[in-house]
Design an enzyme around this catalytic site. Structure first.
Site, PDB file in Angstrom:
ATOM      1  N   ASP A 295      34.648  42.339  28.784  1.00 52.66           N
ATOM      2  CA  ASP A 295      36.391  42.341  29.907  1.00 52.66           C
ATOM      3  C   ASP A 295      36.557  44.036  30.249  1.00 52.66           C
ATOM      4  O   ASP A 295      36.398  44.140  29.532  1.00 52.66           O
ATOM      5  CB  ASP A 295      36.877  41.430  29.336  1.00 52.66           C
ATOM      6  CG  ASP A 295      37.677  40.388  30.188  1.00 52.66           C
ATOM      7  OD1 ASP A 295      37.919  41.155  30.928  1.00 52.66           O
ATOM      8  OD2 ASP A 295      38.526  39.998  29.705  1.00 52.66           O
ATOM      9  N   TYR A 469      41.725  39.469  33.247  1.00 44.50           N
ATOM     10  CA  TYR A 469      40.708  38.574  33.293  1.00 44.50           C
ATOM     11  C   TYR A 469      39.475  38.690  33.832  1.00 44.50           C
ATOM     12  O   TYR A 469      38.909  37.750  35.310  1.00 44.50           O
ATOM     13  CB  TYR A 469      41.268  37.304  34.588  1.00 44.50           C
ATOM     14  CG  TYR A 469      42.381  37.297  34.124  1.00 44.50           C
ATOM     15  CD1 TYR A 469      43.042  36.532  32.530  1.00 44.50           C
ATOM     16  CD2 TYR A 469      43.981  37.674  35.194  1.00 44.50           C
ATOM     17  CE1 TYR A 469      43.874  36.519  31.888  1.00 44.50           C
ATOM     18  CE2 TYR A 469      45.413  37.282  34.387  1.00 44.50           C
ATOM     19  CZ  TYR A 469      45.401  37.045  32.880  1.00 44.50           C
ATOM     20  OH  TYR A 469      46.148  37.196  32.430  1.00 44.50           O
ATOM     21  N   HIS A 470      38.060  39.463  33.847  1.00 45.30           N
ATOM     22  CA  HIS A 470      36.873  40.052  34.339  1.00 45.30           C
ATOM     23  C   HIS A 470      35.819  39.434  32.442  1.00 45.30           C
ATOM     24  O   HIS A 470      34.759  40.045  32.619  1.00 45.30           O
ATOM     25  CB  HIS A 470      36.849  41.498  34.589  1.00 45.30           C
ATOM     26  CG  HIS A 470      38.390  41.396  35.195  1.00 45.30           C
ATOM     27  ND1 HIS A 470      38.151  42.947  35.471  1.00 45.30           N
ATOM     28  CD2 HIS A 470      38.948  40.568  36.297  1.00 45.30           C
ATOM     29  CE1 HIS A 470      39.579  43.001  36.653  1.00 45.30           C
ATOM     30  NE2 HIS A 470      39.412  41.649  37.338  1.00 45.30           N
ATOM     31  N   PRO A 471      35.882  38.613  32.615  1.00 45.97           N
ATOM     32  CA  PRO A 471      34.506  38.191  31.449  1.00 45.97           C
ATOM     33  C   PRO A 471      33.500  38.240  31.657  1.00 45.97           C
ATOM     34  O   PRO A 471      33.527  37.657  33.282  1.00 45.97           O
ATOM     35  CB  PRO A 471      35.325  36.752  30.772  1.00 45.97           C
ATOM     36  CG  PRO A 471      35.849  36.133  31.765  1.00 45.97           C
ATOM     37  CD  PRO A 471      36.925  37.297  32.349  1.00 45.97           C
TER      38      PRO A 471
END
Length: 561
Positions: A295, A469-471
């Site tokens: 992330d 918010y980039h898993p």
């Protein structure tokens, strides 16, 4: 109870699933079922770009996941929202359009994702988009996804930030999604005609009139149905009733980097120890499922602004009402932008080959909930170290599909990541202290000038850093023993089952993830249909030839400290 039979079943109507639903139903002979746990995206809070903080924090539109205590962030539990609505996370995200650096995709191929290098993925980035300034060697001119610069940087703070980057010795870039990512320039967003241009608007809605597409909302998928090592369909729940549907060709998971590995594990596909601990029968041992979680983290610098030009004066209820009414009537003005209209991509130190730091500039100082951070005018920079070496996990917790998985990112576990954030603090201060910002720059509110040593910076980051918010990367593509899907996106060891979403990234790119997720789905659609993939494009990439010995490429204008 038994339902109908389809050629393809797609699980998840998000950034990838909507693309697949559109492209697969272009073949009128193929019958496609698209299942989505959430409901309609027809909400002003989703469609109005400036309202972006609302859907992300609304249970109706997003899974409100929370991590396990993060041991390297003072045991904080981190918020991890994921889209639960038509359009998925493209309906709740910040709409920032960043493809990533060309070398990110060359890196994918070096990790075993054959066919996914930059020259081979560039045609699919182009296929997906309509760039507001016209197509060229790098940009698309007639794709479904509208991309522009919002209000074209009308606020003077945007250009002051770009000029400050040049004052500090960095290059300008005319198009960070084109030949040259590194540098400072305008930022791009997925907005069209003043509206959020999610994959639901861009891809799904034009396809919903096709008789060979069935969209079922409020459908919670429990598991993939298996006959031995062959996927035959899925079981899902809707309104308290259980349904089973069959796929004559393939089941495709597009539930995202949390949902897809969780669903594989619920289906008995994954690490034996994890499955047995959750009380799930092992159907196929695949140790990489839910591993390799990556992330982006970010924090924000906040400064007072010496001129009354920031957006802080527009955050009261009366101005918000006027902005909203104008957007409803005209679809323009401050309601038609995400406000991130300028940006920067730089390298954190000499010896880093391509950018590993990203800036989002905002001409206001506010909290993540959209409220004013302090009285008076201000501005802030969101900054993060984007090529982390720390790795986490998504592990099924029980056989109950309604129980969330355990999410552990292990943020900042690796010393290189902590070093990267120290660079974020020091390099940002240097940039903001350039002459271009002199007439605007006021007091540094956050972190505050007293946060200057490695120890103080590390403590500040641990206490304040947030997920971008980039898993991603939990079902990585490749051919090694920890790969979950092959370069055709097929699950290793299971017939007729694919995963197509950001979970199959081998490594996280330098940038926001919506654009590369859409690209992956565009290319996967051709692979699924058995079509020839688009011809690779030879497109030069601007790199610093002296990257091994210098940290920035521009003229040496920076002030000596």
């Amino acid at each position: 109870m038994k339902g109908n039979q389809y050629d393809f079943i797609i699980v998840g109507a998000g950034s990838a699933g909507c693309v697949l639903a559109n492209r697969l139903t272009e073949d009128t002979q193929r019958k496609v079922l698209l299942l989505e746990t959430g409901g309609s995206d027809k909400s002003i809070f989703i469609q109005m770009p400036t309202a972006l903080s609302i859907p992300m924090n609304t249970k109706k539109f997003a899974w409100q996941f929370e991590t396990e205590p993060e041991p390297y962030l003072d045991n904080r539990r981190m918020h991890c929202p994921r889209g639960k609505v038509l359009g998925g996370s493209s309906s709740i995200n910040g709409m920032v359009y960043v493809r990533g650096h060309a070398r990110d995709f060359d890196e994918w191929e070096s990790k075993g994702a054959e066919g996914w290098n930059y020259q081979q993925v560039l045609p699919y980035f182009k296929k997906a988009e309509t760039w507001a300034f016209g197509g060229d060697r790098y940009r698309g001119g007639d794709g479904p996804l509208g991309v522009n610069n919002g209000n074209n940087m009308q606020n003077p703070l945007y250009k002051a930030f770009i000029n400050a980057g040049q004052d500090a010795g960095y290059l300008p870039t005319k198009d960070y999604n084109g030949a040259q990512q590194e540098g400072f320039g305008s930022m791009h967003m997925t907005v069209k005609n003043g509206r959020r241009w999610s994959t639901a608007n861009a891809y799904l809605r034009p396809a919903m009139g096709r008789p060979n597409l069935t969209v079922v909302t409020h459908a919670l998928v429990h598991k993939v149905l298996l006959d031995g090592h062959t996927a035959t369909g899925v079981r899902y729940e809707q309104s308290g009733k259980i349904h089973e549907v069959k796929a004559t060709e393939e089941v495709i998971l597009s539930a995202g980097s949390i949902g897809s590995p969780h669903l594989l594990q619920l289906s008995g596909i994954g690490n034996r120890e994890v499955l047995e601990k959750a009380g799930i029968e092992v159907k196929h041992e695949l140790p990489g499922v839910g591993e390799n979680l990556q992330d982006h983290l970010e924090f924000y610098f906040q400064f007072r602004c010496e001129q009354p030009v920031s957006l802080n004066g527009k955050l009261d209820w009366w101005n918000k009402l006027k902005i909203g009414v104008r957007w409803i009537l005209k679809k323009d003005g401050l309601g038609a932008t995400n406000h991130f209209e300028s940006c920067g991509f730089i390298r954190s130190k000499a010896g880093v080959e391509w950018p590993d730091m990203q800036y989002h500039f905002l001409p206001a100082a506010m909290r993540y909930d959209g409220k004013e951070a302090f009285d008076g005018d201000g501005f802030q920079l969101h900054v993060g170290h984007n090529k982390p070496k720390s790795r986490g996990t998504v592990h099924v917790h029980s056989a109950d599909p309604k129980e969330a998985p355990r999410i552990q990112f292990n943020y900042l576990q690796h010393e290189a990541d902590r070093e990267g954030f120290r660079a974020c603090v020091r390099l940002t201060r240097e940039i903001i202290n350039q002459p271009a910002m002199d007439e605007y720059r006021g007091e540094e509110i956050q972190p505050g000038t007293a946060v200057d040593s490695d120890e103080k910076i590390d403590a500040f980051v641990r206490q304040t850093v947030e997920s971008a918010y980039h898993p991603s990367c939990t079902c990585k593509m490749g051919i090694d023993e920890h790969a979950v899907v092959d370069p055709q996106t097929r699950v290793h060891g299971i017939k007729n089952l694919r995963v197509v979403d950001s979970s199959i990234f081998p490594t996280i790119p330098n940038g926001n993830l919506n654009a590369p997720t859409i690209m992956v789905a565009e290319r996967a659609a051709d692979l699924i249909r058995g079509k020839e993939t688009l011809q690779s494009l030879e497109a030069p990439v601007v790199m610093d030839e002296q990257w091994q010995v210098r940290q920035r490429s521009g003229e040496a204008k920076r002030q000596q400290s």
